[in-house]
Design an enzyme around this catalytic site. Sequence first.
Site, PDB file in Angstrom:
ATOM      1  N   LYS A 179       9.839  60.016  54.007  1.00 34.15           N
ATOM      2  CA  LYS A 179      11.274  59.752  54.117  1.00 34.15           C
ATOM      3  C   LYS A 179      11.593  58.533  53.251  1.00 34.15           C
ATOM      4  O   LYS A 179      11.368  57.400  53.646  1.00 34.15           O
ATOM      5  CB  LYS A 179      11.658  59.484  55.572  1.00 34.15           C
ATOM      6  CG  LYS A 179      13.136  59.788  55.906  1.00 34.15           C
ATOM      7  CD  LYS A 179      14.155  58.968  55.163  1.00 34.15           C
ATOM      8  CE  LYS A 179      14.415  57.631  55.824  1.00 34.15           C
ATOM      9  NZ  LYS A 179      15.604  56.938  55.184  1.00 34.15           N
ATOM     10  N   GLU A 182      17.460  56.147  51.702  1.00 31.26           N
ATOM     11  CA  GLU A 182      18.599  56.905  51.189  1.00 31.26           C
ATOM     12  C   GLU A 182      19.298  56.181  50.042  1.00 31.26           C
ATOM     13  O   GLU A 182      20.071  56.785  49.290  1.00 31.26           O
ATOM     14  CB  GLU A 182      19.592  57.212  52.308  1.00 31.26           C
ATOM     15  CG  GLU A 182      20.217  56.008  52.987  1.00 31.26           C
ATOM     16  CD  GLU A 182      19.380  55.480  54.146  1.00 31.26           C
ATOM     17  OE1 GLU A 182      19.972  54.860  55.045  1.00 31.26           O
ATOM     18  OE2 GLU A 182      18.151  55.670  54.143  1.00 31.26           O
ATOM     19  N   CYS A 287       9.246  41.330  50.672  1.00 37.20           N
ATOM     20  CA  CYS A 287       8.807  40.626  51.873  1.00 37.20           C
ATOM     21  C   CYS A 287       7.771  39.558  51.558  1.00 37.20           C
ATOM     22  O   CYS A 287       7.363  38.816  52.456  1.00 37.20           O
ATOM     23  CB  CYS A 287       8.255  41.609  52.899  1.00 37.20           C
ATOM     24  SG  CYS A 287       6.823  42.540  52.313  1.00 37.20           S
TER      25      CYS A 287
END
Length: 490
Positions: A179, A182, A287
């Site tokens: 996934k 988006e 990060c």
Amino acid sequence: MEVQTLKYPAIRNYVAGQSVEDASTATMDVFSPLSGALISTVPLSGAAALDAAVEAAKTAFPSWSATPIKERVQIFYRYKTLLERDMKALAELVREENGKTFDEARAEVEKAIELTEFACSMPQLIAGEVLEVSKGVEARVERRPLGVVASIAPFNFPNMVPHWTIPNALVLGNTMVLKPSEQVPLSAVKIAELLKEAGLPDGVLNIVNGDKTIVEAICDHPDIQAVSFVGSTKIAKVVYIRATSNLKRCVALGGAKNHLMVLPDAHPDMTASNVAASMSGCAGQRCMAGSTMVGVGAVDHIVAKLVEEARKIVPGENLGSVISREAKERIEQHIAEAEAAGAKVLLDGRGAVVPGHEDGYYVGPTVIDYVKPDMRIAKEEVFGPVLAIMRTNTLDEALAIENSSNYGNAAAVFTQSGSHARYVMDNASAGMIGVNIGVPVPREPFSFGGWNESKFGACDITGKSSIEFWTQLKKTTVKWNPESRVNWMS
């Protein structure tokens, strides 16, 4: 009404080796942060689309897992060659959808190649163990894949982070549902195309696009055995709790507030250039960014050089954009709040505009001095090219600030003293430590992973530690000779 032509085709899901259109009509526009231009659309898929992808992965698993690992890695040898062949195009795609500079985007693809190389070494790393544990009795330990697994990737590294999981998980015999974010769905399409060209069987890798709904469906799906996630700490925590409550393995990487401790004896030029690069690389959207500098004692001379170095970082030239207009506004609000709270802005990146890309989402390099530990900018992840400087008198005070953070991804110390460096290495509460290095990212085979609220779950997501996450042990004990009864073990 004029119909706008998209630069890239509308994104589709990828299931069983085919690009498939989601029956759902819900879509989201995809904008390039470089210019603010609409470049594609992405489907916001639901549970039905996930079911189809998982079914394809389940169907592919028996054959794929039964394929000898020496044969599985041959596909990834070929895939590595394709990544090298298409490096420029892959980097351009990352730049377009994420806003990085071309050099940063290329470095991301180069890291993806390194991750693929490491996966090709798996046959040597997971060789089973065999031992005669008693007379005539043999014990064997082997690693076996889990089944269908899922990888949920973030926006900040559209090409590299999927490679944290895809090569290792698949070489080890699992099948996967990916996934992508988006906001950056283009790179994932190209990854799937190249893997198919390399010979990956249909259904071994599947891609489902979407937002929060599909993430929740992944955490809940009964046929998904393990979930990896990279994103903000807030969401990482939710994903970890939800996935593990459904009895799945989960490793969820969250955010960070990395502290760069600078001592007076640090090499001024090296420190200034490293700290400036750490806080501004990838527009601060990583990060491992050094978002906080803790100056220990008399470091004004280093701060002055740091500001000088930061002035050389120019939006649109050697500094990319942030991901969205909302991100730009949020980052600039952090700066304004710090200034209002009494911090001193030494270099202000608010209102940055790149000629020819006036609608792009740019924030210039920003250096803020005299930040106090209780200010919001000292505690929260800004995720932009912003450095907050705090001041302490001693190294112990600096470590107290670092150790009080909820996060624990990385920490670094800049010094020429081996004893001071060792002291930080031993006492900083972070999973990745740097000495005179602003971005202490481990290279393969060493694994990537932080501590505290920067990571939830056991094992790391890359390197040798990932083998434990993506496999399970099978132990077999064998005896063929009934005459060899020597003791209770036989």
